[in-house]
Scaffold this active site. Structure first.
Site, short mmCIF file in Angstrom:
data_model
loop_
_atom_site.label_atom_id
_atom_site.label_comp_id
_atom_site.label_asym_id
_atom_site.label_seq_id
_atom_site.Cartn_x
_atom_site.Cartn_y
_atom_site.Cartn_z
CE LYS A 1 38.27 33.67 29.27
NZ LYS A 1 38.48 34.35 30.55
CG ASP B 1 37.70 38.16 31.54
OD1 ASP B 1 36.50 38.14 31.88
OD2 ASP B 1 38.33 37.16 31.14
P1 NAP Z 1 44.90 30.30 33.95
O1 NAP Z 1 45.12 31.02 32.66
O2 NAP Z 1 44.97 28.83 34.01
O3 NAP Z 1 45.98 30.91 35.01
C1 NAP Z 1 46.00 30.49 36.36
C2 NAP Z 1 47.26 31.06 37.05
O4 NAP Z 1 47.24 30.57 38.40
C3 NAP Z 1 48.57 30.58 36.45
O5 NAP Z 1 49.58 31.53 36.68
C4 NAP Z 1 48.83 29.31 37.28
O6 NAP Z 1 50.17 28.91 37.29
C5 NAP Z 1 48.41 29.79 38.64
N1 NAP Z 1 48.11 28.69 39.54
C6 NAP Z 1 47.29 27.62 39.30
N2 NAP Z 1 47.28 26.80 40.36
C7 NAP Z 1 48.11 27.35 41.28
C8 NAP Z 1 48.53 26.96 42.59
N3 NAP Z 1 48.06 25.83 43.17
N4 NAP Z 1 49.40 27.75 43.25
C9 NAP Z 1 49.87 28.89 42.68
N5 NAP Z 1 49.53 29.30 41.45
C10 NAP Z 1 48.65 28.54 40.77
O7 NAP Z 1 43.48 30.69 34.56
P2 NAP Z 1 42.73 32.10 34.41
O8 NAP Z 1 41.85 32.07 33.22
O9 NAP Z 1 43.75 33.17 34.53
O10 NAP Z 1 41.76 32.08 35.69
C11 NAP Z 1 42.27 32.25 37.01
C12 NAP Z 1 41.10 32.33 37.99
O11 NAP Z 1 40.34 33.51 37.74
C13 NAP Z 1 40.11 31.16 37.86
O12 NAP Z 1 39.70 30.81 39.15
C14 NAP Z 1 38.95 31.75 37.09
O13 NAP Z 1 37.72 31.11 37.38
C15 NAP Z 1 38.96 33.17 37.64
N6 NAP Z 1 38.32 34.14 36.73
C16 NAP Z 1 37.28 34.87 37.23
C17 NAP Z 1 36.66 35.81 36.44
C18 NAP Z 1 35.53 36.61 37.01
O14 NAP Z 1 34.77 37.21 36.23
N7 NAP Z 1 35.40 36.68 38.32
C19 NAP Z 1 37.08 36.03 35.11
C20 NAP Z 1 38.17 35.26 34.63
C21 NAP Z 1 38.78 34.32 35.46
P3 NAP Z 1 50.63 27.62 36.40
O15 NAP Z 1 50.51 28.08 34.96
O16 NAP Z 1 51.99 27.35 36.86
O17 NAP Z 1 49.63 26.51 36.71
#
Ligand code: NAP
Length: 281
Positions: free
Chosen positions: A70, A107
């Site tokens: 992305k 998003d």
């Molecule tokens: P990302 O860029 O990897 O960001 C994830 C965030 O969560 C980061 O701040 C990460 O911190 C934190 N995190 C990960 N593991 C953690 C833990 N065990 N405890 C506390 N914080 C934690 O991912 P993203 O693209 O933002 O996606 C996040 C979630 O949203 C995913 O589950 C994705 O599937 C979902 N999502 C859903 C939609 C929808 O349409 N419903 C759309 C987009 C995303 P660190 O960097 O320190 O690991």
């Protein structure tokens, strides 16, 4: 024939193909939605380059982008929409009538459309404080959607530097955005939030069965809890919210909305969301 697809890695669990092929079928459009796995390697870069070439040559009509590309796709675009530039991530790529490759991010608007559905007062003057857990790409999209609409937003991440950098990125928006450590109980253990959003992957594999909100902390006492995770549909975070009597909503509606908005970028047609939802439910 409409040729669409998704670039990312891995893609085996993606629901996008079902969503978009259902939309095409219901609309009587002939076409395909391909899954183009592009690992984070030189081989993956070649796949991205070949899909961009195909788009410019009119062999395909557009594509979605997901983890881990992305952010890397940003530099491949001729033009970014305002939202994609602000969120600093692209999830939809299309060719505009002038032949320019455009990077969009659906998003943020997809989240807002679904929140507006479950919290109809979201666009009003009251109920305007949100807490986002996590500070990655999806958290940026959520913070953008809310802060541009004058919501006050707290962002809590386990790495406070990530939350603070997100807050700094949105400092010029109408709504104030503040970063907090995810361990700061004093800042987060508050009854003042109208919306609390899980934008971490905690609740799905490999963190299924866990919530980012510690059990020993008091959950906010009113409003809506929104989990961006949609598989499984009921997460411990949503259970905590329900136990406190809050309305609890998973991210399936956002998934459908962001897909519908992407579909409209490619085809100019507003697709049938109910049918798309049915395809993945
Ligand atoms: P990302 O860029 O990897 O960001 C994830 C965030 O969560 C980061 O701040 C990460 O911190 C934190 N995190 C990960 N593991 C953690 C833990 N065990 N405890 C506390 N914080 C934690 O991912 P993203 O693209 O933002 O996606 C996040 C979630 O949203 C995913 O589950 C994705 O599937 C979902 N999502 C859903 C939609 C929808 O349409 N419903 C759309 C987009 C995303 P660190 O960097 O320190 O690991």
């Amino acid at each position: 024939m409409i040729e669409l697809g998704l670039i990312g890695y891995p893609l085996e669990h993606s629901w996008s193909k079902d969503l978009h092929e259902q939309a095409m079928q219901v609309l009587g459009m002939e076409g395909n939605y391909h899954l183009w796995e592009a690992p984070p390697s030189s081989q993956g870069q070649e796949i991205i380059a070949s899909r961009l070439r195909a788009l410019r040559e009119g062999k395909i009509d557009g594509f979605n982008v997901t983890i881990p590309h992305k952010e890397t796709l940003l530099s491949h675009m001729d033009r970014l929409t305002q939202g994609a530039r602000a969120i600093a991530a692209v999830n939809t790529v299309f060719l505009d009538p002038g032949g320019e490759v455009v990077g969009e991010n659906t998003d943020g608007p997809g989240f807002w459309a679904d929140v507006h559905r479950v919290l109809p007062s979201a666009g009003g003057k009251k109920q305007r404080r949100a807490l986002i857990l996590g500070a990655g790409g999806a958290a940026r999209a959520v913070a953008y959607a809310l802060s541009t609409r004058e919501w006050e937003v707290g962002v809590a991440a386990r790495r406070v530097s990530q939350a603070e950098s997100l807050a700094a990125q949105f400092r010029d928006q109408p709504g104030k955005v503040e970063g907090h450590p995810l361990t700061d109980r004093a800042a987060l253990d508050s009854a003042a939030y109208d919306l609390i959003v899980n934008a971490t992957p905690v609740g799905m594999d490999p963190d299924a069965g866990r919530s980012p909100w510690p059990d020993s902390w008091t959950f906010p006492t009113h409003g809506v809890a929104y989990d961006l995770v949609y598989n499984p549909p009921q997460t411990p975070f949503l259970q905590q919210a329900e136990d406190r009597g809050l309305k609890a909503v998973n991210g399936l509606g956002m998934l459908v909305e962001q897909a519908a908005l992407a579909f409209e970028c490619w085809t100019g047609v507003d697709p049938p969301r109910e049918e798309m939802l049915r395809a993945v439910r």
